[in-house]
Write a protein that holds these residues in place. Structure first.
Motif, PDB file in Angstrom:
ATOM      1  N   SER A 280      -6.361  -1.757  -8.565  1.00  0.00           N
ATOM      2  CA  SER A 280      -6.459  -2.781  -7.527  1.00  0.00           C
ATOM      3  C   SER A 280      -5.090  -3.140  -6.972  1.00  0.00           C
ATOM      4  O   SER A 280      -4.983  -3.882  -6.013  1.00  0.00           O
ATOM      5  N   GLY A 281      -4.035  -2.630  -7.595  1.00  0.00           N
ATOM      6  CA  GLY A 281      -2.700  -2.858  -7.043  1.00  0.00           C
ATOM      7  C   GLY A 281      -1.845  -3.819  -7.841  1.00  0.00           C
ATOM      8  O   GLY A 281      -0.847  -4.322  -7.343  1.00  0.00           O
ATOM      9  N   LYS A 282      -2.210  -4.056  -9.094  1.00  0.00           N
ATOM     10  CA  LYS A 282      -1.429  -4.997  -9.907  1.00  0.00           C
ATOM     11  C   LYS A 282      -0.013  -4.466 -10.142  1.00  0.00           C
ATOM     12  O   LYS A 282       0.969  -5.181  -9.952  1.00  0.00           O
ATOM     13  N   THR A 283       0.054  -3.207 -10.579  1.00  0.00           N
ATOM     14  CA  THR A 283       1.369  -2.629 -10.859  1.00  0.00           C
ATOM     15  C   THR A 283       2.173  -2.462  -9.572  1.00  0.00           C
ATOM     16  O   THR A 283       3.396  -2.634  -9.568  1.00  0.00           O
ATOM     17  N   THR A 284       1.473  -2.156  -8.474  1.00  0.00           N
ATOM     18  CA  THR A 284       2.146  -2.038  -7.180  1.00  0.00           C
ATOM     19  C   THR A 284       2.808  -3.366  -6.812  1.00  0.00           C
ATOM     20  O   THR A 284       3.942  -3.402  -6.343  1.00  0.00           O
ATOM     21  N   LEU A 285       2.086  -4.449  -7.060  1.00  0.00           N
ATOM     22  CA  LEU A 285       2.638  -5.775  -6.771  1.00  0.00           C
ATOM     23  C   LEU A 285       3.875  -6.026  -7.630  1.00  0.00           C
ATOM     24  O   LEU A 285       4.891  -6.532  -7.144  1.00  0.00           O
ATOM     25  N   MET A 286       3.785  -5.626  -8.894  1.00  0.00           N
ATOM     26  CA  MET A 286       4.934  -5.853  -9.761  1.00  0.00           C
ATOM     27  C   MET A 286       6.144  -5.057  -9.276  1.00  0.00           C
ATOM     28  O   MET A 286       7.260  -5.562  -9.258  1.00  0.00           O
ATOM     29  N   LYS A 287       5.895  -3.832  -8.834  1.00  0.00           N
ATOM     30  CA  LYS A 287       6.998  -3.021  -8.307  1.00  0.00           C
ATOM     31  C   LYS A 287       7.625  -3.698  -7.088  1.00  0.00           C
ATOM     32  O   LYS A 287       8.840  -3.654  -6.904  1.00  0.00           O
ATOM     33  N   ALA A 288       6.788  -4.316  -6.270  1.00  0.00           N
ATOM     34  CA  ALA A 288       7.308  -5.004  -5.091  1.00  0.00           C
ATOM     35  C   ALA A 288       8.153  -6.205  -5.518  1.00  0.00           C
ATOM     36  O   ALA A 288       9.226  -6.448  -4.966  1.00  0.00           O
TER      37      ALA A 288
ATOM     38  N   GLY B 200       0.821  -1.211   0.000  1.00  0.00           N
ATOM     39  CA  GLY B 200       0.000   0.000   0.000  1.00  0.00           C
ATOM     40  C   GLY B 200       0.845   1.247   0.000  1.00  0.00           C
ATOM     41  O   GLY B 200       2.074   1.188  -0.126  1.00  0.00           O
ATOM     42  N   TYR B 201       0.172   2.368   0.097  1.00  0.00           N
ATOM     43  CA  TYR B 201       0.850   3.666   0.138  1.00  0.00           C
ATOM     44  C   TYR B 201       0.435   4.419   1.386  1.00  0.00           C
ATOM     45  O   TYR B 201      -0.714   4.323   1.806  1.00  0.00           O
ATOM     46  N   ASP B 202       1.348   5.161   1.948  1.00  0.00           N
ATOM     47  CA  ASP B 202       1.055   6.013   3.107  1.00  0.00           C
ATOM     48  C   ASP B 202       0.342   5.251   4.221  1.00  0.00           C
ATOM     49  O   ASP B 202      -0.642   5.732   4.784  1.00  0.00           O
ATOM     50  N   GLY B 203       0.803   4.075   4.499  1.00  0.00           N
ATOM     51  CA  GLY B 203       0.242   3.322   5.615  1.00  0.00           C
ATOM     52  C   GLY B 203      -1.117   2.702   5.353  1.00  0.00           C
ATOM     53  O   GLY B 203      -1.704   2.053   6.213  1.00  0.00           O
ATOM     54  N   LYS B 204      -1.661   2.922   4.143  1.00  0.00           N
ATOM     55  CA  LYS B 204      -2.960   2.323   3.829  1.00  0.00           C
ATOM     56  C   LYS B 204      -2.751   1.188   2.834  1.00  0.00           C
ATOM     57  O   LYS B 204      -2.189   1.399   1.768  1.00  0.00           O
ATOM     58  N   ASN B 205      -3.190  -0.001   3.191  1.00  0.00           N
ATOM     59  CA  ASN B 205      -2.985  -1.139   2.304  1.00  0.00           C
ATOM     60  C   ASN B 205      -4.008  -1.164   1.182  1.00  0.00           C
ATOM     61  O   ASN B 205      -5.180  -0.899   1.396  1.00  0.00           O
TER      62      ASN B 205
ATOM     63  N   LEU C 255       9.820  -6.445  -8.176  1.00  0.00           N
ATOM     64  CA  LEU C 255      11.052  -5.929  -8.770  1.00  0.00           C
ATOM     65  C   LEU C 255      11.965  -5.284  -7.738  1.00  0.00           C
ATOM     66  O   LEU C 255      13.095  -4.917  -8.050  1.00  0.00           O
ATOM     67  N   GLY C 256      11.447  -5.123  -6.513  1.00  0.00           N
ATOM     68  CA  GLY C 256      12.268  -4.501  -5.488  1.00  0.00           C
ATOM     69  C   GLY C 256      12.264  -2.988  -5.567  1.00  0.00           C
ATOM     70  O   GLY C 256      13.101  -2.316  -4.969  1.00  0.00           O
ATOM     71  N   LEU C 257      11.304  -2.421  -6.312  1.00  0.00           N
ATOM     72  CA  LEU C 257      11.227  -0.957  -6.417  1.00  0.00           C
ATOM     73  C   LEU C 257      10.366  -0.395  -5.297  1.00  0.00           C
ATOM     74  O   LEU C 257      10.307   0.796  -5.087  1.00  0.00           O
ATOM     75  N   LYS C 258       9.673  -1.302  -4.592  1.00  0.00           N
ATOM     76  CA  LYS C 258       8.784  -0.851  -3.532  1.00  0.00           C
ATOM     77  C   LYS C 258       8.842  -1.853  -2.399  1.00  0.00           C
ATOM     78  O   LYS C 258       8.931  -3.053  -2.638  1.00  0.00           O
ATOM     79  N   LYS C 259       8.796  -1.345  -1.156  1.00  0.00           N
ATOM     80  CA  LYS C 259       8.850  -2.239  -0.005  1.00  0.00           C
ATOM     81  C   LYS C 259       7.456  -2.776   0.296  1.00  0.00           C
ATOM     82  O   LYS C 259       6.464  -2.085   0.088  1.00  0.00           O
ATOM     83  N   VAL C 260       7.386  -4.014   0.782  1.00  0.00           N
ATOM     84  CA  VAL C 260       6.090  -4.558   1.193  1.00  0.00           C
ATOM     85  C   VAL C 260       5.763  -4.004   2.578  1.00  0.00           C
ATOM     86  O   VAL C 260       6.663  -3.741   3.376  1.00  0.00           O
ATOM     87  N   SER C 261       4.451  -3.811   2.874  1.00  0.00           N
ATOM     88  CA  SER C 261       4.121  -3.301   4.214  1.00  0.00           C
ATOM     89  C   SER C 261       4.173  -4.428   5.238  1.00  0.00           C
ATOM     90  O   SER C 261       4.478  -4.190   6.398  1.00  0.00           O
ATOM     91  N   SER C 262       3.847  -5.641   4.799  1.00  0.00           N
ATOM     92  CA  SER C 262       4.065  -6.783   5.690  1.00  0.00           C
ATOM     93  C   SER C 262       4.206  -8.033   4.836  1.00  0.00           C
ATOM     94  O   SER C 262       3.887  -8.016   3.648  1.00  0.00           O
ATOM     95  N   GLY C 263       4.662  -9.105   5.446  1.00  0.00           N
ATOM     96  CA  GLY C 263       4.907 -10.337   4.696  1.00  0.00           C
ATOM     97  C   GLY C 263       6.270 -10.294   4.035  1.00  0.00           C
ATOM     98  O   GLY C 263       7.075  -9.405   4.320  1.00  0.00           O
ATOM     99  N   SER C 264       6.532 -11.270   3.164  1.00  0.00           N
ATOM    100  CA  SER C 264       7.837 -11.297   2.516  1.00  0.00           C
ATOM    101  C   SER C 264       7.751 -11.911   1.129  1.00  0.00           C
ATOM    102  O   SER C 264       6.838 -12.681   0.830  1.00  0.00           O
ATOM    103  N   ILE C 265       8.688 -11.502   0.286  1.00  0.00           N
ATOM    104  CA  ILE C 265       8.802 -12.097  -1.038  1.00  0.00           C
ATOM    105  C   ILE C 265      10.164 -12.778  -1.096  1.00  0.00           C
ATOM    106  O   ILE C 265      11.191 -12.131  -0.916  1.00  0.00           O
TER     107      ILE C 265
END
Lengths: 281, 232
Positions: B40-48, B12-17, B50-60
């Motif tokens: 819905s967050g498809k591109t956000t998931l792809m960024k995660a 998510g962004y700014d603390g909101k998932n 790719l390591g361009l974005k941190k996950v708010s919880s969990g792990s890849i």
């Protein structure tokens, strides 16, 4: 014509003319190389902002009576470059507005400090000189030249070694990050080197005209070149040609160096623009 | 072999998932389509991924630690690069920069990899052409070749056919399919094109208003979020 040639040969017997020429060419090469990166990264305005900051720093250095103004100008400009680049990412004030703020603020502060505290009898002349490059390039000392040669050498070596990385980061920052390139570090180094080049180039064309040296050759080259490599090479050739021509013309015609060099750059851009249209590139 | 494993990932962004509790595995040779509504967050998931974005919880987790997060991908089409002076060859070679390590220049084998990928995507003849002068389909091929230079066995694609005409779209899908089937390249593709997802993918990750889920294509077609079923 022969008369003119004789005059040029005569001028080259003076040290200060030779120094001016060497420094002018070196600065032009560096500016042309990194100008390509700045233009393609859409950082042109940062170059403009930094040159104004360099003016402000120079004014403060002059008033403070520091013998070597570089000691103040260089760190201040580099620091601003780092801050501006960092601010572009995630600050409250958006990148371009913060550049405009810093840029105009530094100008105002610089002139204010100079007119309030300067011991010089000709403040207006001093200010005009530092903005438009006066004739200070013709007063370079041997030490100035050696400093310029060493810095240019470092910049050149860095450009060659980092060429592939810089291309990747400039073309597509996200992709290069995903493949493991340290893009942030790359951007930081580009900012620092830009600041260094601006401080060096300030001597040649003055604060207001510095960004011309950075962006004109790159934009001209982009009109006619097809690949990144040829853009870089053409940019350097245009830059060196315009600066040498400008410096010589300014000596022969007794015009101010900075504006003469920039005029040569404008003409070169016009030619490249037309050539690009004709060649349909 | 499992290549990527997502464990209870929230993004998510700014603390909101916007996406929560994603659990899925990608095995080598898979063709995974990520489908779902806009935003819905498809591109956000792809960024995660790719390591361009941190996950708010969990792990890849990546099976191949050596490559780590180094992944090649095909970004969404943008006009940003349309004025950039660069030849196709220069663009494709830039895919190799991530693996240069401490070196500064491409090795002979690196240049060979680039040539092979140009050939694989049928654009060897375009190598010296300016990237800006290519058609949409040719550009996508060049960027795909760049992605394959970065990582040989896996590509991530974000809406690879948006903006392409029907013929170029078909070509692009054929190409991706052929890389997947004949070269064993794992494909992760974000798409709006449900038909293509059903036709080419073997696994589907649905992200959207309904709880996200990860299934085989057959189960996806039978699920309530499958568009044909929704309309019925």
């Amino acid at each position: 014509m022969a008369d003119m040639f004789a005059k040029i040969v005569d001028y080259f017997s003076y040290d200060f003319v030779r120094y001016a020429m060497i420094v002018g060419i070196l600065v032009s090469v560096c500016a042309a190389l990194f100008g390509v990166i700045l233009v393609l990264k859409r950082f042109s305005f940062i170059g403009d902002g930094l040159s104004h900051v360099a003016f402000g720093a120079m004014a403060i250095a002059a008033v403070a009576g520091v013998s070597d103004k570089m000691v103040i100008i260089m760190p201040v400009t580099i620091l601003t470059a780092i801050l501006l680049l960092g601010a572009g990412k995630n600050a409250k004030v958006k990148g371009e507005s913060s550049v405009a703020m810093v840029s105009v603020g530094a100008m105002a502060l610089g002139y204010l400090v100079m007119s309030a505290f300067s011991s010089s009898s000709n403040v207006a002349g001093d200010v005009c000189g530092s903005l438009f490059g006066s004739f200070s390039i013709l007063t370079l000392t041997k030490a100035d030249m050696i400093l310029c040669i060493s810095i240019s050498a470092i910049v050149l070596v860095f450009f060659v070694l980092a060429y592939n990385r810089m291309f990747a980061v400039t073309f597509d920052e996200d992709f290069s990050k995903a493949t493991g390139v340290r893009a942030a570090l790359n951007n930081l180094v580009i900012a620092v080197i830009t600041a260094v080049i601006i401080v060096l180039a300030q001597r040649l064309v003055g604060s207001l005209l510095v960004s011309a040296l950075l962006i004109f050759p790159a934009l001209s080259a982009m009109r006619v070149a097809r690949s990144f490599r040829s853009t870089v090479i053409v940019s350097v050739i245009i830059s060196v040609a315009c600066s040498s021509f400008g410096i010589l013309a300014s000596i022969l015609l007794s015009t101010p160096v900075g504006p003469t060099v920039v005029c040569a750059d404008i003409i070169a851009f016009g030619i490249c623009f037309a050539a690009g249209k004709i060649l349909k590139r | 072999m499992v290549q990527i494993k997502c464990n209870d990932v929230s993004l998510g962004y700014d603390g909101k998932n916007i996406v929560e509790h994603l659990d899925f595995e990608i095995e080598s040779g898979d063709f995974l389509c990520i489908v779902g509504d806009n935003g819905s967050g498809k591109t956000t998931l792809m960024k995660a991924l790719l390591g361009l974005k941190k996950v708010s919880s969990g792990s890849i987790d990546f099976a191949d630690r050596a490559t780590g997060r180094r992944l090649g991908y095909l970004p969404q089409q943008s006009e940003e690069r349309s004025e950039f002076p660069a030849t196709v060859e220069e663009v494709v070679l830039s895919g190799l920069v991530g693996s240069l390590g401490a070196k500064c220049f491409f090795s002979r084998s690196g240049r060979k990899t680039a040539r092979e990928n140009l050939y694989r995507l049928g654009i060897s003849d375009l190598a010296k052409k300016p990237f800006s002068k290519l058609s949409g389909g040719q550009r996508q091929r060049a960027l795909l070749a760049r992605a394959l230079c970065a990582v040989e066995d896996m590509i991530l694609l974000d809406e690879p056919v948006s903006g392409l005409d029907p013929a170029a779209t078909e070509d692009m899908y054929e190409l991706i399919c052929e890389l997947n089937k004949n070269h064993g390249v794992t494909v992760i593709m974000i798409t709006h094109d449900i038909d293509a997802a059903v036709r080419y993918a073997n696994k589907v990750l649905y992200i959207g208003k309904e709880p996200s889920f990860f299934t085989s294509v057959d189960e996806y077609v039978a699920s309530p979020v499958f568009p044909a079923r929704k309309e019925a």
